[in-house]
Write an enzyme that holds these catalytic residues in place. Structure first.
Site, mmCIF file in Angstrom:
data_model
loop_
_atom_site.group_PDB
_atom_site.id
_atom_site.type_symbol
_atom_site.label_atom_id
_atom_site.label_comp_id
_atom_site.label_asym_id
_atom_site.label_seq_id
_atom_site.Cartn_x
_atom_site.Cartn_y
_atom_site.Cartn_z
ATOM 1 N N CYS A 56 8.540 -1.669 -13.299
ATOM 2 C CA CYS A 56 9.744 -1.608 -14.182
ATOM 3 C C CYS A 56 9.940 -3.053 -12.574
ATOM 4 O O CYS A 56 10.176 -3.909 -13.136
ATOM 5 C CB CYS A 56 10.670 -0.177 -12.950
ATOM 6 S SG CYS A 56 10.248 0.664 -11.906
ATOM 7 N N SER A 57 11.226 -2.618 -11.793
ATOM 8 C CA SER A 57 11.344 -3.795 -10.791
ATOM 9 C C SER A 57 11.775 -3.476 -9.212
ATOM 10 O O SER A 57 13.061 -4.237 -8.522
ATOM 11 C CB SER A 57 13.113 -4.068 -11.233
ATOM 12 O OG SER A 57 14.110 -3.245 -11.407
ATOM 13 N N CYS A 58 10.307 -2.663 -8.677
ATOM 14 C CA CYS A 58 10.627 -2.860 -7.601
ATOM 15 C C CYS A 58 10.591 -4.181 -6.676
ATOM 16 O O CYS A 58 10.000 -4.540 -7.227
ATOM 17 C CB CYS A 58 9.641 -2.185 -6.926
ATOM 18 S SG CYS A 58 9.139 -0.243 -7.599
ATOM 19 N N CYS B 158 6.770 -6.033 -9.941
ATOM 20 C CA CYS B 158 6.779 -4.883 -10.421
ATOM 21 C C CYS B 158 6.373 -4.921 -11.691
ATOM 22 O O CYS B 158 7.201 -5.196 -13.085
ATOM 23 C CB CYS B 158 7.790 -4.368 -9.744
ATOM 24 S SG CYS B 158 8.034 -1.913 -10.688
HETATM 25 FE FE FE Z 1 9.406 -0.772 -10.249
#
Ligand code: FE
Length: 207
Positions: free
Chosen positions: A112-114, A109
């Protein structure tokens, strides 16, 4: 037992104070916090994602359906895609991408951190790092090598950028010599990183 019996670091004390205040105000209960901790540390995990892979390795029709419409398949297993508990996915769409002799898939991602938490548990720290998010796109082959994944130069690397609506799961290549294994033995070969693309599956059932 409350959660602030033995606060150690400054951050722990801060979290404990916040929890205590919210409990005193009746906003949350200690039990509700325990349930969330239990969900993230015990119930969620890569064993969920591994089940789908093991089944896909064993059942050609299931594999095709998973690649075609993973969202529909996971719905059949009881996920309603709304989020919040381990029976639900906090995103709208799941795509399963298949590794072959010609193609290796890697998930990131960049924003961000999906991450498919319901399938894999909380993301590892490196997945959220700025370095991984930038380098997975810019130099995926070098990143993979650092994870110990050596690919032939002819293998194409496809990088999938997750977002709030769509999450990805890699369908790794089934290791050779695993014909006699049961589905649960096959699932034990499927590690978290192999579902992100930063590892190949194990070649032998762990002891
Ligand atoms: Fe994300």
């Amino acid at each position: 037992m409350t959660h602030d019996d033995h606060p150690t670091s400054a951050m722990t004390r801060r979290v404990a104070a916040l929890e205590r205040t919210l409990v005193e105000r009746g906003t949350i209960t200690n039990e509700a916090v325990d349930d969330v901790l239990d969900l993230f540390t015990r119930k969620l995990g890569a064993h969920h994602g591994a089940r789908y892979i093991a089944r896909a390795w064993s059942d050609e029709e299931f594999r095709e359906r998973l690649l075609e419409d993973a969202t529909a398949v996971v719905r059949e297993y009881g996920y309603d895609l709304r989020g919040a508990t381990h029976r639900e996915l906090p995103f709208l769409r799941l795509e399963v991408v298949e590794n072959t002799a010609q193609v290796h898939n890697l998930v990131v991602c960049t924003l961000c951190s999906c991450y498919p938490i319901a399938m894999l548990g909380p993301p590892p720290r490196w997945y959220k790092s700025v370095q991984y998010r930038a380098r997975a796109v810019r130099e995926p082959r070098a990143v993979l090598a650092e994870f110990g994944v050596q690919l032939d130069p002819g293998v194409e690397i496809r990088v999938w950028d997750s977002n709030a609506d769509c999450r990805y799961l890699v369908l790794p290549r089934r290791p050779q010599g695993t014909d006699g294994l049961t589905e649960s033995e096959l699932a034990s070969l499927v590690t978290r990183n192999s579902l992100i693309g930063t590892a190949q599956p194990l070649e032998e059932v762990p002891a």
